[in-house]
Design a protein around this motif. Structure first.
Motif, PDB file in Angstrom:
ATOM      1  N   PRO A 147     -69.412  -3.168  22.171  1.00  0.00           N
ATOM      2  CA  PRO A 147     -70.794  -2.758  23.904  1.00  0.00           C
ATOM      3  C   PRO A 147     -70.467  -1.832  24.757  1.00  0.00           C
ATOM      4  CG  PRO A 147     -68.505  -4.266  23.914  1.00  0.00           C
ATOM      5  CD  PRO A 147     -68.465  -3.518  22.959  1.00  0.00           C
ATOM      6  N   HIS A 148     -71.136  -1.068  24.901  1.00  0.00           N
ATOM      7  CA  HIS A 148     -70.558  -0.236  26.196  1.00  0.00           C
ATOM      8  C   HIS A 148     -71.386  -0.536  27.719  1.00  0.00           C
ATOM      9  CE1 HIS A 148     -70.373   2.428  23.272  1.00  0.00           C
ATOM     10  NE2 HIS A 148     -70.875   1.783  22.399  1.00  0.00           N
ATOM     11  N   ASN A 149     -71.209   0.451  28.806  1.00  0.00           N
ATOM     12  CA  ASN A 149     -71.700   0.167  30.291  1.00  0.00           C
ATOM     13  C   ASN A 149     -71.800   1.365  30.712  1.00  0.00           C
ATOM     14  OD1 ASN A 149     -69.605   0.431  30.994  1.00  0.00           O
ATOM     15  ND2 ASN A 149     -69.432  -1.509  31.697  1.00  0.00           N
ATOM     16  N   HIS A 204     -69.974   7.560  33.286  1.00  0.00           N
ATOM     17  CA  HIS A 204     -69.296   7.940  31.846  1.00  0.00           C
ATOM     18  C   HIS A 204     -68.860   5.723  31.381  1.00  0.00           C
ATOM     19  CE1 HIS A 204     -65.600   6.126  33.899  1.00  0.00           C
ATOM     20  NE2 HIS A 204     -66.147   6.652  34.625  1.00  0.00           N
ATOM     21  N   CYS A 205     -68.824   5.621  30.665  1.00  0.00           N
ATOM     22  CA  CYS A 205     -68.842   4.368  29.861  1.00  0.00           C
ATOM     23  C   CYS A 205     -67.183   3.915  30.612  1.00  0.00           C
ATOM     24  CB  CYS A 205     -68.874   4.210  27.976  1.00  0.00           C
ATOM     25  SG  CYS A 205     -68.551   2.418  27.868  1.00  0.00           S
ATOM     26  N   ALA A 206     -67.039   2.430  30.542  1.00  0.00           N
ATOM     27  CA  ALA A 206     -66.939   1.774  31.601  1.00  0.00           C
ATOM     28  C   ALA A 206     -65.925   0.963  30.727  1.00  0.00           C
ATOM     29  CB  ALA A 206     -66.393   1.943  33.112  1.00  0.00           C
ATOM     30  N   MET A 252     -60.376   5.634  25.781  1.00  0.00           N
ATOM     31  CA  MET A 252     -61.200   5.645  24.204  1.00  0.00           C
ATOM     32  C   MET A 252     -62.698   5.582  23.979  1.00  0.00           C
ATOM     33  SD  MET A 252     -60.878   2.502  21.117  1.00  0.00           S
ATOM     34  CE  MET A 252     -61.310   3.272  19.474  1.00  0.00           C
ATOM     35  N   HIS A 253     -63.264   5.143  24.939  1.00  0.00           N
ATOM     36  CA  HIS A 253     -65.024   5.212  25.295  1.00  0.00           C
ATOM     37  C   HIS A 253     -65.020   6.033  25.623  1.00  0.00           C
ATOM     38  CE1 HIS A 253     -67.061   0.804  24.487  1.00  0.00           C
ATOM     39  NE2 HIS A 253     -65.022   0.648  24.019  1.00  0.00           N
ATOM     40  N   ILE A 254     -64.573   7.285  26.496  1.00  0.00           N
ATOM     41  CA  ILE A 254     -64.977   8.130  27.247  1.00  0.00           C
ATOM     42  C   ILE A 254     -64.213   8.855  25.982  1.00  0.00           C
ATOM     43  CG2 ILE A 254     -63.661   9.986  28.460  1.00  0.00           C
ATOM     44  CD1 ILE A 254     -63.658   7.483  31.089  1.00  0.00           C
TER      45      ILE A 254
HETATM   46 CU   LIG Z   1     -69.082   2.596  26.142  1.00  0.00          CU
END
Ligand SMILES: [Cu+2]
Length: 465
Positions: free
Chosen positions: A104-106, A145-147, A153-155
């Protein structure tokens, strides 16, 4: 229907439509651009209702020549696309997560006033789409950015980009705008180790990246992909830093930033700046006029990152030279410090006295160290496939006049030295007759070479056309 009633109704409906268009904002869809491109300046003088459509996708791509990485992205690229809206706009944000995503992302946009910068409202499972809205109240250049946990890790996998909220009065117009984002990658393999590289959590926690890059990969804005401008252009760079850990000391070699909007604010906070700090999760805008042609190197001036980890970009400027601003090399003379044997060579040279064979060889050693050694190496052995050897070189020793011409005029095209082919370029070095003679006397009598005769400056002079 009675005629007067009908016209009354018509009038009322005109008034209604008119009234509605007056208070409802114009709706438009934001133009998103892939780095280093920047969306066009906003021409509107009023706020609008702006729709942004962004997709998160996990893609395998190139981090460096022969090195692959599975990037988590906004829009399929690292950094994600640049978004440009105007102060006061109502932004309707749609975040879609591609069905092939594993995570999942945001999105957390630093331009958002509200909890998490939109993170919770935009949390999106693979194959889903989320919507939220915000008012772009504060002008400036913001990171998004993704949080999603684990956030680091997402960043670290590539999920960041920039959103510019233009001040209501706009920004001063310039000739060229570029979008650059620095960031780090933490791979299991060392810098340059080939193949598909996995993320290394331990290196990330210890802030020891293998790669520090501009625009998502080594060489993304270098060589053929260099940024381009013309002499006289005013250039604005929107520079962001996705981190996740390091602070960037952003510098353009051979340029001075006329203006810096520090930390991405809308005020010119400093003028005449050499290096500006770009915090992790922050940005800056730099402006400068390019006055002379050439290649200007963009670096993180924490300089090992540039030469050993990838943070090197290029701005190629074309146009006429201006020798008053920059002359190019005007001369290259032998520098002889005071004292000892060197002093006597210097005195002899100043008095234009011919040097003895040994003096010429000693003077030639200095020329060699200062001019030739960078390429032909300290012990004259050269470098495979790049610089032919001078030590025990059959080519050098075979033809004295040819050797003089090479040092005088440079050399290109294929040569065979000791049975090995070289096809490279030795530039014309602009040396004086005496320096050429001395350098050749040195290389022709060192590292096992020995020449029966001594070359004189007069001999060199005779070969000049
Ligand atoms: Cu993400």
């Amino acid at each position: 229907m009675h005629t007067s009633t009908r016209s009354l109704l018509l009038l009322a409906s005109i008034a209604l439509t008119f009234g509605l268009t007056q208070c409802a904002k114009k709706t438009e869809t934001a133009v998103l651009t892939t780095a280093p491109n920047v969306p066009p300046p906003i021409q509107r003088s009023t706020a609008a209702h702006v729709i942004v459509n962004l997709e998160t996708r996990e893609v395998t791509g190139t981090l460096s020549d022969g090195v692959q990485y599975t990037f988590w992205t906004f829009g399929g690229t690292v950094p994600g696309p640049m978004i440009r809206v105007r102060e006061g706009d109502d932004v309707e944000f749609h975040l879609s997560n591609h069905p092939t995503s594993k995570m999942p992302h945001n999105i957390d946009l630093h331009a958002v006033t509200g909890p998490g910068g939109g993170a919770a409202s935009s949390f999106t499972a693979p194959g889903h789409s989320s919507q939220f809205s915000f008012k772009a109240m504060n002008p400036g250049l913001y990171v998004y950015h993704c949080a999603t946990a684990p956030v680091g890790m997402h960043i670290a996998n590539g999920m960041y980009g920039l959103i510019l909220v233009e001040p209501s009065g706009g920004l001063p117009s310039v000739d060229k705008e570029f979008y650059i984002m620095q960031s780090e990658f933490y791979t299991k393999g060392k810098f340059g180790e080939g193949g598909l590289q996995a993320f290394d959590m331990d290196k990330a926690v210890h802030e020891q990246p293998e790669y520090v890059v501009f625009n998502g990969s080594v060489g993304a804005i270098a060589g053929d992909k260099a940024l381009k401008a013309k002499v006289g252009d005013r250039v604005r760079i929107y520079i962001g830093n996705g981190g996740p850990n390091l602070i960037s000391s952003f510098h353009v070699i051979g340029e001075i930033f006329d203006k810096v909007y520090q930390e991405g604010g809308v005020k010119v906070s400093q003028e005449q700046v050499q290096t500006t700090l770009v915090p992790a999760g922050g940005s800056a805008m730099t402006e400068f006029r390019v006055d002379v042609p050439g290649t200007f190197i963009l670096v993180d001036h924490s300089i090992f990152r540039t030469f050993n980890k990838g943070s090197l970009g290029m701005l190629k400027v074309e146009g006429p030279e201006d020798k008053n601003i920059y002359s190019g090399k005007q001369s290259d003379t032998v520098y002889l410090p005071e004292g000892g044997a060197i002093q006597s060579i210097k005195e002899a040279q100043e008095a234009q006295k011919p040097l003895s064979r040994d003096e010429s060889i000693a003077a030639g050693k200095i020329v060699y160290t200062q001019v030739c050694m960078a390429c032909h190496q300290a012990n004259g052995e050269g470098m495979p496939n790049a610089f032919p050897p001078l030590a025990k070189s059959d080519f050098l020793m075979k033809d004295k006049q040819r050797a003089i011409r090479i040092v005088m005029n440079g050399l290109q095209g294929e040569v065979v030295v000791n049975g090995n082919k070289y096809n490279s370029v030795m530039p014309a070095l602009g040396l004086k007759d005496a320096d050429i003679a001395n350098a050749l006397n040195y290389v022709r009598n060192t590292w096992g070479n020995s020449a029966p005769d001594t070359i004189t400056p007069a001999e060199v002079k005779a070969l000049r056309k």
